[in-house]
Design a protein around this motif. Structure first.
Motif, mmCIF file in Angstrom:
data_model
loop_
_atom_site.group_PDB
_atom_site.id
_atom_site.type_symbol
_atom_site.label_atom_id
_atom_site.label_comp_id
_atom_site.label_asym_id
_atom_site.label_seq_id
_atom_site.Cartn_x
_atom_site.Cartn_y
_atom_site.Cartn_z
ATOM 1 N N CYS A 1 5.537 -3.059 6.553
ATOM 2 C CA CYS A 1 6.805 -2.391 6.251
ATOM 3 C C CYS A 1 6.803 -1.005 6.892
ATOM 4 C CB CYS A 1 6.998 -2.266 4.735
ATOM 5 S SG CYS A 1 8.524 -1.394 4.301
ATOM 6 N N VAL A 2 7.822 -0.747 7.702
ATOM 7 C CA VAL A 2 7.961 0.546 8.385
ATOM 8 C C VAL A 2 9.300 1.159 7.994
ATOM 9 C CG1 VAL A 2 8.113 1.712 10.633
ATOM 10 C CG2 VAL A 2 6.571 -0.251 10.343
ATOM 11 N N GLY A 3 9.279 2.421 7.626
ATOM 12 C CA GLY A 3 10.517 3.105 7.278
ATOM 13 C C GLY A 3 10.824 4.238 8.237
ATOM 14 N N GLY B 1 3.494 2.486 4.590
ATOM 15 C CA GLY B 1 3.194 3.912 4.452
ATOM 16 C C GLY B 1 2.654 4.516 5.727
ATOM 17 N N ARG B 2 3.472 5.346 6.368
ATOM 18 C CA ARG B 2 3.074 6.127 7.537
ATOM 19 C C ARG B 2 2.636 5.278 8.736
ATOM 20 N NH1 ARG B 2 0.858 8.039 3.117
ATOM 21 N NH2 ARG B 2 -1.247 7.453 3.731
ATOM 22 N N ILE B 3 3.194 4.085 8.856
ATOM 23 C CA ILE B 3 2.985 3.302 10.077
ATOM 24 C C ILE B 3 3.992 3.827 11.088
ATOM 25 C CG2 ILE B 3 3.117 1.006 11.134
ATOM 26 C CD1 ILE B 3 2.281 -0.145 8.390
ATOM 27 N N THR C 1 0.831 -1.221 0.000
ATOM 28 C CA THR C 1 0.000 0.000 0.000
ATOM 29 C C THR C 1 0.861 1.264 0.000
ATOM 30 O OG1 THR C 1 -0.126 -0.107 2.419
ATOM 31 C CG2 THR C 1 -1.941 -1.121 1.184
ATOM 32 N N THR C 2 2.103 1.129 -0.365
ATOM 33 C CA THR C 2 3.099 2.211 -0.349
ATOM 34 C C THR C 2 2.603 3.552 -0.895
ATOM 35 O OG1 THR C 2 4.666 0.451 -0.873
ATOM 36 C CG2 THR C 2 5.475 2.713 -1.076
ATOM 37 N N LEU C 3 1.842 3.510 -1.978
ATOM 38 C CA LEU C 3 1.520 4.762 -2.668
ATOM 39 C C LEU C 3 0.150 5.326 -2.299
ATOM 40 C CD1 LEU C 3 3.315 3.987 -6.033
ATOM 41 C CD2 LEU C 3 3.901 5.778 -4.377
ATOM 42 N N SER C 4 -0.471 4.786 -1.260
ATOM 43 C CA SER C 4 -1.726 5.393 -0.801
ATOM 44 C C SER C 4 -1.460 6.811 -0.315
ATOM 45 C CB SER C 4 -2.324 4.574 0.349
ATOM 46 O OG SER C 4 -3.403 5.295 0.896
HETATM 47 C C1 LRY Z 1 5.851 7.223 -1.103
HETATM 48 C C2 LRY Z 1 7.304 6.817 -1.067
HETATM 49 O O1 LRY Z 1 8.109 7.401 -1.749
HETATM 50 N N1 LRY Z 1 7.633 5.787 -0.253
HETATM 51 C C3 LRY Z 1 8.975 5.319 -0.174
HETATM 52 C C4 LRY Z 1 9.100 4.001 -0.729
HETATM 53 O O2 LRY Z 1 10.049 3.307 -0.726
HETATM 54 C C5 LRY Z 1 9.667 5.574 1.125
HETATM 55 O O3 LRY Z 1 10.010 6.941 1.141
HETATM 56 C C6 LRY Z 1 8.945 5.247 2.432
HETATM 57 O O4 LRY Z 1 9.819 5.576 3.478
HETATM 58 C C7 LRY Z 1 8.540 3.788 2.579
HETATM 59 O O5 LRY Z 1 7.477 3.504 1.713
HETATM 60 C C8 LRY Z 1 8.094 3.404 3.992
HETATM 61 O O6 LRY Z 1 7.052 4.230 4.424
HETATM 62 P P1 LRY Z 1 7.166 5.099 5.757
HETATM 63 O O7 LRY Z 1 8.487 5.771 5.714
HETATM 64 O O8 LRY Z 1 6.021 6.048 5.705
HETATM 65 O O9 LRY Z 1 7.075 4.121 6.922
#
Ligand code: LRY
Length: 226
Positions: free
Chosen positions: A202-204, A182-184, A147-150
């Protein structure tokens, strides 16, 4: 499929530093990746051929690789050329834009996936922004959907937190594994994503982006230095 099974119910940690940031260095990202694996990450998500090459040579878990080119429109592994480079650098899974938008090289998602399969053994994670994307990406042959691009592709509103509604909706419609991404920001949100049908989470930013985490703390303080 075995590689995918190792991610079931687990935490994939995205280890990315953006252009111009102090941590944007393959050695640094490898150290970050090794640190999150020490904490129990089942896989890491890594951006750019240089980081993918460095990290996949060192970490003992699957590497989900991508290559961002630009910041607008289709920018996550936008073409077959980018996808092949990420696979060649050692990614076990290539994450790419899985939306229905036109791609810069004119190939469809299905053609891109077919081209990658012809040349490599890498699996494919399609980064989606809606249920319609997910259905089309499944049809195109993706092994995993996320769901990365939501909130980023224009089909879903941008929220402060994760789009758990989309996670549940996609999980209810498809047969391939769905990664909530995405935004977790909290462990609780990650747990709810799994309850709503995500195969993995997936958490970034909340784990690996110190500038953002610092900003969240600072902005929450009632007052502070100007
Ligand atoms: C939209 C986009 O460019 N998402 C990227 C995809 O790789 C990363 O910048 C995000 O950090 C990743 O998706 C993890 O999400 P969040 O960092 O929100 O946990």
């Amino acid at each position: 499929m075995n590689l995918i099974k190792t991610m079931r119910g687990g935490l994939i940690v995205s280890c990315q530093a953006y252009p111009g940031e102090p941590m944007r260095d393959p050695r640094t990202m490898t150290q970050v990746a090794l640190s999150v694996v020490a904490g129990g990450a089942v896989a890491v998500r890594v951006e750019g051929p240089d980081d993918v090459r460095a990290v996949s040579a060192q970490v003992p878990v699957p590497v989900v690789g991508l290559w961002k080119d630009g910041t607008d429109g289709v920018f996550i592994t936008p073409t077959l050329r980018h996808a092949l480079a990420v696979a060649e650098a050692g990614a076990h899974v290539v994450a790419l834009d899985g939306t229905r938008r036109p791609r810069p090289d004119g190939r469809t998602l299905a053609e891109t996936i077919a081209g990658l399969r012809e040349a490599t053994e890498a699996l494919v994670m399609a980064d989606c922004g809606s249920v319609a994307d997910a259905l089309a990406a499944q049809e195109a042959g993706a092994d995993l959907l996320s769901t990365t691009l939501s909130g980023y592709s224009g089909e879903r509103p941008m929220r402060d937190g994760p789009d758990l509604e989309l996670v549940a909706a996609i999980a209810g419609e498809v047969s391939v594994p769905v990664v909530a991404e995405g935004r977790i920001r909290t462990p609780e949100q990650a747990a709810v994503a799994l309850e709503r049908g995500a195969f993995a989470v997936c958490v970034g930013t909340a784990i690996t982006h110190p500038a953002s985490i610092t900003r969240w703390f600072r902005e929450t303080l009632p007052s502070g230095p100007e």
